[in-house]
Design an enzyme around this catalytic site. Structure first.
Site, PDB file in Angstrom:
ATOM      1  NE  ARG A 140       2.228  -4.383  11.435  1.00  0.00           N
ATOM      2  CZ  ARG A 140       3.225  -4.193  10.561  1.00  0.00           C
ATOM      3  NH1 ARG A 140       4.398  -4.755  10.762  1.00  0.00           N
ATOM      4  NH2 ARG A 140       3.046  -3.451   9.514  1.00  0.00           N
ATOM      5  NE  ARG A 151       8.336  -3.259   6.173  1.00  0.00           N
ATOM      6  CZ  ARG A 151       7.029  -2.989   6.019  1.00  0.00           C
ATOM      7  NH1 ARG A 151       6.577  -2.491   4.902  1.00  0.00           N
ATOM      8  NH2 ARG A 151       6.175  -3.217   6.992  1.00  0.00           N
ATOM      9  NE  ARG A 207       6.693  -0.139  10.184  1.00  0.00           N
ATOM     10  CZ  ARG A 207       5.586  -0.175   9.462  1.00  0.00           C
ATOM     11  NH1 ARG A 207       5.602   0.220   8.204  1.00  0.00           N
ATOM     12  NH2 ARG A 207       4.460  -0.601   9.978  1.00  0.00           N
ATOM     13  NE  ARG A 216      -3.925  -0.955  10.087  1.00  0.00           N
ATOM     14  CZ  ARG A 216      -2.868  -0.385   9.499  1.00  0.00           C
ATOM     15  NH1 ARG A 216      -2.917   0.848   9.085  1.00  0.00           N
ATOM     16  NH2 ARG A 216      -1.753  -1.078   9.348  1.00  0.00           N
ATOM     17  CE  LYS A 230      -2.072  -0.719   3.989  1.00  0.00           C
ATOM     18  NZ  LYS A 230      -1.556  -2.000   4.475  1.00  0.00           N
TER      19      LYS A 230
HETATM   20  P1  AMP Z   1       1.085   0.909   9.010  1.00  0.00           P
HETATM   21  O1  AMP Z   1       2.299   1.721   8.765  1.00  0.00           O
HETATM   22  O2  AMP Z   1      -0.102   1.362   8.181  1.00  0.00           O
HETATM   23  O3  AMP Z   1       1.317  -0.566   8.892  1.00  0.00           O
HETATM   24  O4  AMP Z   1       0.653   1.174  10.525  1.00  0.00           O
HETATM   25  C1  AMP Z   1       1.504   0.841  11.606  1.00  0.00           C
HETATM   26  C2  AMP Z   1       0.706   0.744  12.898  1.00  0.00           C
HETATM   27  O5  AMP Z   1       0.078   2.003  13.181  1.00  0.00           O
HETATM   28  C3  AMP Z   1      -0.443  -0.253  12.878  1.00  0.00           C
HETATM   29  O6  AMP Z   1      -0.013  -1.569  13.152  1.00  0.00           O
HETATM   30  C4  AMP Z   1      -1.344   0.306  13.978  1.00  0.00           C
HETATM   31  O7  AMP Z   1      -0.827   0.031  15.266  1.00  0.00           O
HETATM   32  C5  AMP Z   1      -1.209   1.806  13.756  1.00  0.00           C
HETATM   33  N1  AMP Z   1      -2.217   2.289  12.781  1.00  0.00           N
HETATM   34  C6  AMP Z   1      -1.973   2.802  11.555  1.00  0.00           C
HETATM   35  N2  AMP Z   1      -3.120   3.132  10.933  1.00  0.00           N
HETATM   36  C7  AMP Z   1      -4.115   2.804  11.799  1.00  0.00           C
HETATM   37  C8  AMP Z   1      -5.528   2.871  11.731  1.00  0.00           C
HETATM   38  N3  AMP Z   1      -6.158   3.319  10.645  1.00  0.00           N
HETATM   39  N4  AMP Z   1      -6.232   2.439  12.807  1.00  0.00           N
HETATM   40  C9  AMP Z   1      -5.623   1.989  13.917  1.00  0.00           C
HETATM   41  N5  AMP Z   1      -4.296   1.872  14.033  1.00  0.00           N
HETATM   42  C10 AMP Z   1      -3.536   2.275  12.983  1.00  0.00           C
END
Ligand code: AMP
Length: 200
Positions: A147, A127, A136, A88, A13
């Site tokens: 996740r 990664r 990360r 999400r 994404k």
């Molecule tokens: P990402 O970079 O999109 O994989 O997001 C990393 C982490 O941020 C996720 O595993 C969640 O803990 C938090 N996070 C990001 N976007 C959301 C969302 N829309 N709702 C809830 N938690 C989020």
């Protein structure tokens, strides 16, 4: 055009949202990036979210809905945006619909990047390797498992939510990056020509 890029962690994404931003000028609204920036800046919000993110759980809906609304109201989103990693949960999707409706807009299109679990795990492992294990805190094999579980429980139901609205298009997220980009471009061009997604 308001586009939701949808898919599990590691589905590409972020990569595709960045390409859309560079090549089409569509701003990338990544809640993950915004939350990581808040953590790096040491804000109250960042402090509140750090442990949750590190464990692979979702931060509360009202927090991400708040930061998305604030970001969306900046002038660069006047013609829409690419939502990356948001919504999400079903309540987040409902909040996004309401937010856009209040501004005379809507989610125009949802593109799902479909990737098998084994491939996702392989990508995150890659990664981790490339980052030397420091990039990360939530990129560990254990956290990825969580996740993914969180994705299937809370986020995958959005597929039916958007399918029902006739907005969902699924793209093979396992193809090479440029192929995925081409597939997304062809969907966007089709929607751009017709003004909406053709049903059937
Ligand atoms: P990402 O970079 O999109 O994989 O997001 C990393 C982490 O941020 C996720 O595993 C969640 O803990 C938090 N996070 C990001 N976007 C959301 C969302 N829309 N709702 C809830 N938690 C989020």
């Amino acid at each position: 055009m308001n586009l939701v890029l949808f898919g599990p962690p590691g589905s590409g994404k972020g990569t595709q949202a960045k390409i859309l931003q560079e090549r089409r000028g569509m701003p990338q609204l990544s809640t993950g990036d915004m939350l990581r920036a808040a953590i790096a800046a040491g804000t109250e919000l960042g402090k509140k979210c750090k442990a949750i993110i590190d464990s692979g759980e979702l931060v509360p809906d009202e927090i991400v809905v708040g930061i998305i609304a604030e970001r969306y109201d900046r002038p660069d989103c006047a013609n829409g945006a690419v939502f990356d990693g948001f919504p999400r949960t079903i309540p987040q999707a409902e909040a996004l619909d309401a937010m856009l409706k209040g501004r005379g807009r809507k989610v125009d299109l949802v593109i799902e990047l479909k990737v098998d679990d084994a491939v996702l795990i392989g990508r995150v492992e890659q990664r981790i390797k490339e980052s030397g294990g420091i990039a990360r805190a939530d990129d560990t094999p254990e956290t990825l498992k969580n996740r993914l579980a969180v994705y299937y429980k809370n986020t995958a139901p959005l597929i039916a939510y958007y399918k029902k609205q006739g907005k969902l298009v699924t793209v093979d997220g396992m193809a090479p990056i440029e192929e995925v980009t081409k597939a997304i471009a062809s969907v966007l061009d089709r929607v751009g020509r017709k003004g909406c997604l053709e049903v059937g």
